[in-house]
Motif scaffolding. Sequence first.
Motif, PDB file in Angstrom:
ATOM      1  N   GLY A   1      13.763  11.182  31.393  1.00  0.00           N
ATOM      2  CA  GLY A   1      13.958  12.621  31.157  1.00  0.00           C
ATOM      3  C   GLY A   1      15.163  13.129  31.910  1.00  0.00           C
TER       4      GLY A   1
ATOM      5  N   THR B   1      13.423  14.693  42.931  1.00  0.00           N
ATOM      6  CA  THR B   1      12.253  14.618  42.060  1.00  0.00           C
ATOM      7  C   THR B   1      12.494  13.591  40.954  1.00  0.00           C
ATOM      8  OG1 THR B   1      11.716  16.942  42.440  1.00  0.00           O
ATOM      9  CG2 THR B   1      10.782  15.951  40.477  1.00  0.00           C
ATOM     10  N   ILE B   2      13.683  13.673  40.353  1.00  0.00           N
ATOM     11  CA  ILE B   2      14.008  12.759  39.262  1.00  0.00           C
ATOM     12  C   ILE B   2      14.188  11.330  39.788  1.00  0.00           C
ATOM     13  CG2 ILE B   2      15.812  12.182  37.573  1.00  0.00           C
ATOM     14  CD1 ILE B   2      16.082  15.278  37.128  1.00  0.00           C
TER      15      ILE B   2
ATOM     16  N   LEU C   1       9.888  15.303  29.022  1.00  0.00           N
ATOM     17  CA  LEU C   1       9.553  14.214  29.941  1.00  0.00           C
ATOM     18  C   LEU C   1       9.484  14.671  31.403  1.00  0.00           C
ATOM     19  CD1 LEU C   1      11.622  11.280  28.387  1.00  0.00           C
ATOM     20  CD2 LEU C   1       9.167  11.602  28.281  1.00  0.00           C
ATOM     21  N   ILE C   2      10.337  15.631  31.784  1.00  0.00           N
ATOM     22  CA  ILE C   2      10.319  16.035  33.198  1.00  0.00           C
ATOM     23  C   ILE C   2       9.514  17.322  33.439  1.00  0.00           C
ATOM     24  CG2 ILE C   2      12.541  14.927  33.758  1.00  0.00           C
ATOM     25  CD1 ILE C   2      13.659  17.863  33.966  1.00  0.00           C
TER      26      ILE C   2
ATOM     27  N   LEU D   1      16.279  19.159  45.495  1.00  0.00           N
ATOM     28  CA  LEU D   1      14.889  18.822  45.158  1.00  0.00           C
ATOM     29  C   LEU D   1      14.792  18.259  43.745  1.00  0.00           C
ATOM     30  CD1 LEU D   1      12.828  21.799  46.657  1.00  0.00           C
ATOM     31  CD2 LEU D   1      12.982  19.461  47.494  1.00  0.00           C
ATOM     32  N   LEU D   2      15.550  18.842  42.834  1.00  0.00           N
ATOM     33  CA  LEU D   2      15.544  18.391  41.442  1.00  0.00           C
ATOM     34  C   LEU D   2      16.024  16.942  41.368  1.00  0.00           C
ATOM     35  CD1 LEU D   2      14.862  19.870  38.837  1.00  0.00           C
ATOM     36  CD2 LEU D   2      17.248  20.470  38.565  1.00  0.00           C
TER      37      LEU D   2
ATOM     38  N   LEU E   1      18.390  12.137  30.284  1.00  0.00           N
ATOM     39  CA  LEU E   1      18.634  12.889  29.047  1.00  0.00           C
ATOM     40  C   LEU E   1      19.137  14.318  29.302  1.00  0.00           C
ATOM     41  CD1 LEU E   1      15.564  11.749  26.892  1.00  0.00           C
ATOM     42  CD2 LEU E   1      17.938  11.049  26.610  1.00  0.00           C
ATOM     43  N   ILE E   2      18.678  14.937  30.381  1.00  0.00           N
ATOM     44  CA  ILE E   2      19.114  16.328  30.603  1.00  0.00           C
ATOM     45  C   ILE E   2      20.251  16.438  31.621  1.00  0.00           C
ATOM     46  CG2 ILE E   2      16.874  17.368  29.992  1.00  0.00           C
ATOM     47  CD1 ILE E   2      16.605  18.002  33.055  1.00  0.00           C
TER      48      ILE E   2
ATOM     49  N   LYS F   1       9.068   7.740  33.182  1.00  0.00           N
ATOM     50  CA  LYS F   1       9.136   8.879  32.262  1.00  0.00           C
ATOM     51  C   LYS F   1      10.081   9.957  32.794  1.00  0.00           C
ATOM     52  CE  LYS F   1       6.066  12.276  31.806  1.00  0.00           C
ATOM     53  NZ  LYS F   1       4.766  12.960  31.750  1.00  0.00           N
ATOM     54  N   THR F   2       9.885  10.290  34.081  1.00  0.00           N
ATOM     55  CA  THR F   2      10.719  11.318  34.702  1.00  0.00           C
ATOM     56  C   THR F   2      12.182  10.891  34.750  1.00  0.00           C
ATOM     57  OG1 THR F   2       8.851  11.843  36.114  1.00  0.00           O
ATOM     58  CG2 THR F   2      10.961  12.765  36.762  1.00  0.00           C
TER      59      THR F   2
ATOM     60  N   ASN G   1      23.514  16.101  31.662  1.00  0.00           N
ATOM     61  CA  ASN G   1      24.693  16.915  31.340  1.00  0.00           C
ATOM     62  C   ASN G   1      24.393  18.403  31.400  1.00  0.00           C
ATOM     63  OD1 ASN G   1      26.338  14.748  30.998  1.00  0.00           O
ATOM     64  ND2 ASN G   1      25.980  14.608  28.787  1.00  0.00           N
TER      65      ASN G   1
ATOM     66  N   GLY H   1      14.231  15.164  26.895  1.00  0.00           N
ATOM     67  CA  GLY H   1      14.347  15.069  28.357  1.00  0.00           C
ATOM     68  C   GLY H   1      13.519  16.134  29.045  1.00  0.00           C
TER      69      GLY H   1
END
Lengths: 288, 288
Positions: free
Chosen positions: A262, A251-252, B265-266, A247-248, A265-266, A258-259, A268, B262
């Motif tokens: 984000g 979602t991304i 943003l999410i 789901l994550l 960026l996250i 924007k998402t 890793n 990040g």
Amino acid sequence: MKIAIDAMGGDFAPESVIKGLNQAKKELQDTEFLIFGDETKIRELLEDEKNVTILPTTEIVDFHDDPLRVVKTKKDSSMVRAIHAVNSGEADAIVSAGSTGALLTAGLLQIGRIKKVERPGLLTTLPSTDGTGFDMLDLGANADNKAEHLRDYAILGSYYAQHVRGIKNPRVALLSNGSEESKGSQMIKEAHGMLKELDRQGLINFVGNTEARDILDGVADVIVADGFTGNAVLKAIEGTLSTVFKLLKSTIKNGNLKTKIGGILIKNDLSSLKSMGSSAGGGGSLWS
Amino acid sequence: MKIAIDAMGGDFAPESVIKGLNQAKKELQDTEFLIFGDETKIRELLEDEKNVTILPTTEIVDFHDDPLRVVKTKKDSSMVRAIHAVNSGEADAIVSAGSTGALLTAGLLQIGRIKKVERPGLLTTLPSTDGTGFDMLDLGANADNKAEHLRDYAILGSYYAQHVRGIKNPRVALLSNGSEESKGSQMIKEAHGMLKELDRQGLINFVGNTEARDILDGVADVIVADGFTGNAVLKAIEGTLSTVFKLLKSTIKNGNLKTKIGGILIKNDLSSLKSMGSSAGGGGSLWS
């Protein structure tokens, strides 16, 4: 000590098995290894052959094999030959990442059980939020357990946590549907009494009942469960983690700019979180 | 139809109960409501008093009350009075967000069971990745079930999915430790045979065994489980979700600047994901 290795068991065999062995050999300088499997491939993958004996085998047990019959139908498989090595006294223990059902059944038929332990149990070490992890058993070797089996698992699990994971005086908890002593099925209530008695005798450090909701928080070092419930709980953890990450990801992927930024960026950090999932998943796929 | 409402049950009562009622009244124009609780508060929160009768009560059942004794010790509580209303025929059904143990026990003692249904079962609707969700029961009304109870739950769950959630010919699955018919405890194997028979008779649409790993993927509309395992699986799902979100939060909070940006943003997308957790968590906290 001599360890028999089934080099051909598991999804990424023999590569992953021999890679693991290469690492283990650095720590276990005095251990001898009897490796069963494809001699050419094993030799290619081994970093050195010190303390190693390769025993060529021609067959492989896979997940389609009937666990009850592998001893007869796959006599020259790496798994059955490695089990025989323990049975005959050539080796002291066996390591296999192959079909759990086959390993369990063939092991039981050929090597047998520890005296007084009526039923084998499957144990895995799961991650917990406090970083120490916990051992849980039985995870599905049995579909119907008696209270006596759970008493044995408490002793075995405690011993494992102490001697394999190096935990002093490991806290043993019993999986139930409530933390109160009065909670549980008839069998769990009976097991609760037995674990209290073991604690009184100083054989284990019993901390009482726990619920499946709290086990990942590190409430105990060893969680004792009946095989049916332990299996269901492990698979529920595994399924939930896999669902959340699916789901994550979607979602991304389907989010706005924007998402998406984000998410990049996250990324890793999510990977390191996901490794928690693989630990449970790996444990899960072992005995599926 | 007349529905008795326990306005004082649950963590955010009476606010959340009456807010829900305000919404329900718009859809259920022909339903009458008997609301039990604090008259002044209820009156303040109600948008209008059409089809409503407020019945003042002076006591509240909370989670510390012994479920077996509330009928005697809290006679003028909103829960016990609402249950009495069904028992006496003044109302056709009761809605309560209060202590599940108390509601279950008091309901069983006062209202009784549907003829031929030997044991009550707890059901909740959980979210699934395909968006349709599924109903699962029993979630812990019983710690020891017999196969016959599971047969009843299959019929009750199927009826609920059909008539409350509007699903045509709902797929009913049995929770086991493997999808094959041969898997399961003795009790689950016996229940499997009974569900097959119900399917043959056209009473349910039985799709076979399922594992806890797959239920969130929407493999069935109704999952039948024994109360002990159902409870453990629901709590495992709940605990895993709570653990993942805790770790995600601390990963972002303790991360470097890149991770933090990040995370910001999410953030909104994570909230929508998290709502999945609350559904399970809400169901969970009900009967804990």
